[in-house]
Design an enzyme around this catalytic site. Structure first.
Site, short mmCIF file in Angstrom:
data_model
loop_
_atom_site.label_atom_id
_atom_site.label_comp_id
_atom_site.label_asym_id
_atom_site.label_seq_id
_atom_site.Cartn_x
_atom_site.Cartn_y
_atom_site.Cartn_z
N TYR A 151 -2.22 -1.27 10.40
CA TYR A 151 -2.16 -1.38 8.93
C TYR A 151 -0.84 -0.83 8.41
CZ TYR A 151 -3.99 -1.08 4.10
OH TYR A 151 -4.19 -1.23 2.75
N SER B 274 0.87 -1.18 0.00
CA SER B 274 0.00 0.00 0.00
C SER B 274 0.90 1.23 0.00
CB SER B 274 -0.84 -0.01 1.28
OG SER B 274 -1.49 1.23 1.49
P1 NAD Z 1 -11.48 -6.22 -0.34
O1 NAD Z 1 -12.12 -6.06 1.00
O2 NAD Z 1 -12.29 -5.92 -1.56
O3 NAD Z 1 -10.85 -7.68 -0.48
C1 NAD Z 1 -10.12 -8.27 0.57
C2 NAD Z 1 -9.92 -9.74 0.27
O4 NAD Z 1 -9.20 -10.32 1.37
C3 NAD Z 1 -11.25 -10.52 0.14
O5 NAD Z 1 -11.12 -11.51 -0.86
C4 NAD Z 1 -11.38 -11.18 1.52
O6 NAD Z 1 -12.15 -12.39 1.48
C5 NAD Z 1 -9.90 -11.46 1.82
N1 NAD Z 1 -9.66 -11.70 3.24
C6 NAD Z 1 -9.85 -10.87 4.29
N2 NAD Z 1 -9.55 -11.50 5.42
C7 NAD Z 1 -9.15 -12.76 5.09
C8 NAD Z 1 -8.72 -13.89 5.84
N3 NAD Z 1 -8.63 -13.89 7.17
N4 NAD Z 1 -8.39 -15.01 5.14
C9 NAD Z 1 -8.48 -15.07 3.79
N5 NAD Z 1 -8.89 -14.01 3.05
C10 NAD Z 1 -9.22 -12.88 3.70
O7 NAD Z 1 -10.20 -5.28 -0.28
P2 NAD Z 1 -9.22 -4.68 -1.42
O8 NAD Z 1 -9.42 -3.21 -1.40
O9 NAD Z 1 -9.34 -5.42 -2.69
O10 NAD Z 1 -7.81 -4.96 -0.73
C11 NAD Z 1 -6.95 -6.01 -1.14
C12 NAD Z 1 -5.54 -5.70 -0.66
O11 NAD Z 1 -5.11 -4.47 -1.25
C13 NAD Z 1 -5.42 -5.54 0.86
O12 NAD Z 1 -4.23 -6.12 1.31
C14 NAD Z 1 -5.38 -4.02 1.03
O13 NAD Z 1 -4.68 -3.65 2.17
C15 NAD Z 1 -4.63 -3.63 -0.23
N6 NAD Z 1 -4.85 -2.22 -0.62
C16 NAD Z 1 -6.09 -1.77 -0.95
C17 NAD Z 1 -6.24 -0.43 -1.31
C18 NAD Z 1 -7.57 0.15 -1.72
O14 NAD Z 1 -7.67 1.37 -1.83
N7 NAD Z 1 -8.58 -0.65 -1.96
C19 NAD Z 1 -5.13 0.42 -1.31
C20 NAD Z 1 -3.89 -0.10 -0.95
C21 NAD Z 1 -3.76 -1.42 -0.61
#
Ligand code: NAD
Length: 263
Positions: A158, A145
């Site tokens: 985080y 991130s």
């Molecule tokens: P999201 O909530 O849409 O997806 C999260 C995924 O993680 C889902 O498939 C969920 O089932 C899975 N997950 C959560 N807890 C779990 C567990 N205990 N075991 C197995 N799977 C689990 O979120 P996203 O926005 O797609 O985020 C995905 C990654 O990208 C994360 O690591 C997040 O920190 C990172 N990220 C997101 C953003 C953003 O703006 N969306 C920015 C930077 C980084």
């Protein structure tokens, strides 16, 4: 790029939603067979696998392990290798968020977030690295991130986990540099996914703003281009890093943040 990734086996944690699903679809479009880890509100990830397999003509295995449980992670990698074959590409993407000041941050939330967002990356990587080394080829992409590079208040667990992931990426890269393996971190700013979308009504309430104002004045405030990135953009970068064109990129942390961390 086409053909290079055909029939590679890609395991993606947190692939049932958002960025992970976007990367799963992007790799499937290149011909990779996909291990989909994560959960869905209805508890069923097999139908999602069926959709991916049908749309892209690849094999897809549902892997519902809880990433906070090291034994479940080890069992998941073994299951992926049994059903799909040796893992060539590992995308560490599963993650959660919790927002609170340090002095009132719930201890159990800290432990859960560090387990899912950081420790699982160690557990998946240690399980796949020996096979990648033996075969002389591998790709590991860690979805960190902008918060792996800079901090924001109230996101201690985080920010600590994502900074840790960036450090772990560098160590993985150094330990595997002569084995045909690369390991990199993608550092997105805000990407339009359910994780972000779900925060907006609550943030609007706590800031006393409309949802549009929260998006403009709170969420996109640190992002100079004032735009969300798309999951397709992150998927395309992951595909590039996995391709032969990315063979010399290792140990890098690549911001996709509209200029956020350039300040
Ligand atoms: P999201 O909530 O849409 O997806 C999260 C995924 O993680 C889902 O498939 C969920 O089932 C899975 N997950 C959560 N807890 C779990 C567990 N205990 N075991 C197995 N799977 C689990 O979120 P996203 O926005 O797609 O985020 C995905 C990654 O990208 C994360 O690591 C997040 O920190 C990172 N990220 C997101 C953003 C953003 O703006 N969306 C920015 C930077 C980084």
């Amino acid at each position: 790029m086409p053909q290079q990734l055909t029939d590679k086996i890609a395991l993606i944690t947190g692939a049932t939603s958002g960025i992970g699903l976007g990367i799963a679809r992007a790799l499937a479009a290149e011909g990779c067979h996909i291990g989909v880890n994560g959960s869905r509100p209805d508890g069923e990830i097999a139908p999602l696998c069926g959709e991916i397999a049908g749309e892209f003509g690849v094999r897809c295995a549902p892997l519902s392990a809880d990433m906070s449980d090291p034994q479940a992670v080890a069992a998941m990698v073994a299951e992926a290798e049994r059903t799909l074959g040796p893992v060539d590409i590992l995308i560490n993407n599963a993650g959660i968020q919790h927002v609170a000041p340090i002095d009132s941050f719930p201890v159990e939330k800290w432990d859960q977030l560090i387990a899912i967002n950081l420790s699982s990356v160690f557990h998946t990587s240690r399980a796949v690295l020996p096979g990648m080394k033996a075969r002389g080829w591998g790709r590991i992409v860690n979805i960190a991130s902008a918060h792996g590079l800079v901090a924001s208040p109230f996101k201690s667990a985080y920010v600590a986990a994502k900074h840790g992931m960036v450090g772990f990426t560098k160590v993985t890269a150094l330990e595997s540099a002569t084995d045909g393996i690369t390991c990199n971190a993608i550092c997105p700013g805000y990407v339009w996914t359910p994780l972000v979308e779900k925060q907006i009504p609550d943030q609007a309430k706590s800031h006393g703003m409309s949802e549009e104002e929260v998006i403009e004045q709170v969420i996109l405030a640190p992002q100079p281009n004032r735009k969300f990135a798309s999951v397709a953009e992150i998927g395309a970068l992951a595909v590039f890093l996995c391709s032969e064109a990315g063979a010399s990129i290792t140990g890098a942390s690549l911001p996709v943040d509209g200029g956020w961390t350039a300040r």
